[in-house]
Write a protein that holds these residues in place. Structure first.
Motif, short mmCIF file in Angstrom:
data_model
loop_
_atom_site.label_atom_id
_atom_site.label_comp_id
_atom_site.label_asym_id
_atom_site.label_seq_id
_atom_site.Cartn_x
_atom_site.Cartn_y
_atom_site.Cartn_z
N SER A 155 -7.03 -87.01 59.55
CA SER A 155 -8.11 -86.09 59.17
C SER A 155 -9.47 -86.61 59.66
CB SER A 155 -8.16 -85.92 57.66
OG SER A 155 -8.36 -87.18 57.07
N PHE A 156 -10.39 -85.69 59.85
CA PHE A 156 -11.74 -86.09 60.25
C PHE A 156 -12.52 -86.59 59.05
CE2 PHE A 156 -10.84 -83.05 63.70
CZ PHE A 156 -11.21 -83.83 64.77
N LYS A 157 -13.42 -87.51 59.31
CA LYS A 157 -14.32 -87.93 58.23
C LYS A 157 -15.41 -86.86 58.14
CE LYS A 157 -13.17 -92.29 57.01
NZ LYS A 157 -12.34 -92.89 58.00
N ALA A 158 -15.87 -86.61 56.92
CA ALA A 158 -16.81 -85.49 56.70
C ALA A 158 -18.05 -85.53 57.59
CB ALA A 158 -17.22 -85.47 55.24
N GLN A 159 -18.55 -86.70 57.86
CA GLN A 159 -19.81 -86.79 58.63
C GLN A 159 -19.59 -86.90 60.14
OE1 GLN A 159 -22.36 -86.19 56.83
NE2 GLN A 159 -21.22 -86.42 54.91
N LYS A 160 -18.31 -86.88 60.57
CA LYS A 160 -18.04 -87.07 62.00
C LYS A 160 -18.05 -85.74 62.77
CE LYS A 160 -17.21 -91.51 61.90
NZ LYS A 160 -18.00 -92.47 62.55
N GLU A 161 -17.89 -85.89 64.09
CA GLU A 161 -17.86 -84.69 64.92
C GLU A 161 -16.43 -84.19 65.08
OE1 GLU A 161 -19.70 -85.81 68.54
OE2 GLU A 161 -21.63 -86.16 67.57
N ASP A 162 -16.30 -82.90 65.25
CA ASP A 162 -14.99 -82.30 65.50
C ASP A 162 -15.14 -81.35 66.68
OD1 ASP A 162 -12.66 -80.88 65.58
OD2 ASP A 162 -12.83 -80.02 63.57
N PRO A 163 -14.57 -81.70 67.84
CA PRO A 163 -14.75 -80.87 69.03
C PRO A 163 -14.19 -79.45 68.86
CG PRO A 163 -13.11 -82.57 69.41
CD PRO A 163 -13.73 -82.88 68.09
N ILE A 165 -18.22 -75.19 56.94
CA ILE A 165 -18.78 -74.41 55.83
C ILE A 165 -17.69 -73.47 55.32
CG2 ILE A 165 -20.55 -72.68 55.23
CD1 ILE A 165 -22.16 -74.00 57.63
N PRO A 166 -17.42 -73.48 54.01
CA PRO A 166 -16.35 -72.63 53.50
C PRO A 166 -16.67 -71.15 53.74
CG PRO A 166 -17.22 -74.08 51.76
CD PRO A 166 -18.11 -74.21 52.95
N PRO A 167 -15.65 -70.33 53.96
CA PRO A 167 -15.90 -68.90 54.16
C PRO A 167 -16.63 -68.32 52.94
CG PRO A 167 -13.59 -69.43 54.50
CD PRO A 167 -14.24 -70.66 53.98
N GLU A 168 -17.31 -67.23 53.18
CA GLU A 168 -18.09 -66.61 52.11
C GLU A 168 -17.20 -66.29 50.91
OE1 GLU A 168 -21.05 -63.15 52.43
OE2 GLU A 168 -21.05 -64.13 54.41
N ASN A 169 -17.77 -66.38 49.73
CA ASN A 169 -17.08 -66.08 48.47
C ASN A 169 -15.94 -67.04 48.14
OD1 ASN A 169 -18.77 -63.83 48.12
ND2 ASN A 169 -17.41 -62.57 49.38
N THR A 170 -15.94 -68.21 48.77
CA THR A 170 -14.92 -69.21 48.42
C THR A 170 -15.24 -69.78 47.05
OG1 THR A 170 -14.74 -69.80 50.75
CG2 THR A 170 -13.84 -71.36 49.18
N ILE A 171 -14.19 -69.92 46.24
CA ILE A 171 -14.38 -70.48 44.90
C ILE A 171 -13.55 -71.75 44.78
CG2 ILE A 171 -14.00 -70.08 42.43
CD1 ILE A 171 -14.26 -67.07 43.07
N PRO A 172 -14.13 -72.86 44.33
CA PRO A 172 -13.33 -74.07 44.17
C PRO A 172 -12.21 -73.84 43.14
CG PRO A 172 -15.67 -74.53 43.85
CD PRO A 172 -15.52 -73.06 43.91
#
Ligand code: HEC
Length: 183
Positions: free
Chosen positions: A42-50, A60-67
């Motif tokens: 998995s990618f680290k949260a602060q890293k880049e993902d090509p 960014i979670p899709p709109e209206n995403t609820i945890p």
């Protein structure tokens, strides 16, 4: 004579062994015992993902995403009065619920509202004294009104929707109702 020969043989063998090692070229890395411990897929949260549209690994979670486990509560639209009329406490007043309520109240509310809900918390003063939770106003309130205050805050009181889960809020309310019976 025999010993001399033996020594020669020894030296020759050692040299041969040494040369073999020198000629040894490493083609493969060392065997990794538990590679997934340090080579996470998995990618680290602060890293880049090509592969990500904006190049950032944290999407960014899709709109209206609820945890998971989160119940949305819109404080801007739901006023206290409406909450009192529409919300019902889903918990029964059991021993476990009261114990849970006491635990959470003691963790988050007690510092301001005090052990008996009279507003004698340890941070008062300098924090302004909160109104009593055994006042006629709160006694006459429905559980939904108190739920609204915990979820959305009220004037000086901050909201506790993040710190206190939905069911814990209802448990606190049962616990607060107990103050009334003691006094
Ligand atoms: C930082 C101090 C503080 C903490 C912590 C706090 N409160 Fe309050 N609370 C206040 C203050 C101050 C008020 C009065 C707000 C106002 O002026 O309307 C208040 C108001 C209330 C009221 C409404 C009382 C009324 O008469 O309007 C309720 C109910 C309440 N708090 C419950 C709780 C519960 C339950 C918790 C724990 C989850 C909690 N509070 C945590 C400071 C606090």
């Amino acid at each position: 004579m025999k010993r001399k020969l033996f020594c020669w043989a020894c030296t020759l063998l050692s040299l041969m062994f040494a040369f073999t090692l020198v000629g040894c070229e490493k083609k493969t890395p060392d065997w990794e015992m538990t590679p997934d411990m340090y080579e996470s897929t998995s990618f680290k949260a602060q890293k880049e993902d090509p592969n990500s549209p904006d190049g950032a690994a944290a999407r960014i979670p899709p709109e209206n995403t609820i945890p998971r486990g989160y119940t949305p509560f819109d404080c801007t639209e739901t006023d206290n009065e409406k909450a009192g009329k529409t919300l019902k406490n889903p918990l029964e007043r059991t021993k476990q619920v009261l114990e849970r309520g006491q635990k959470i109240y003691s963790t988050y509310c007690l510092v301001c509202h005090g052990v008996k809900g009279t507003g004698e918390g340890s941070v008062v003063p300098p924090f302004p004294r909160p109104p009593s939770l055994i006042s006629e106003k709160v006694r006459d309130w429905k559980d939904g009104n108190i739920f609204h205050v915990i979820t959305c805050g009220q004037n000086l009181m901050p909201k506790y929707n993040v710190q206190v889960g939905v069911m814990d809020r209802w448990a606190i309310i049962h616990y607060i109702r107990g103050f009334k019976n003691e006094n």
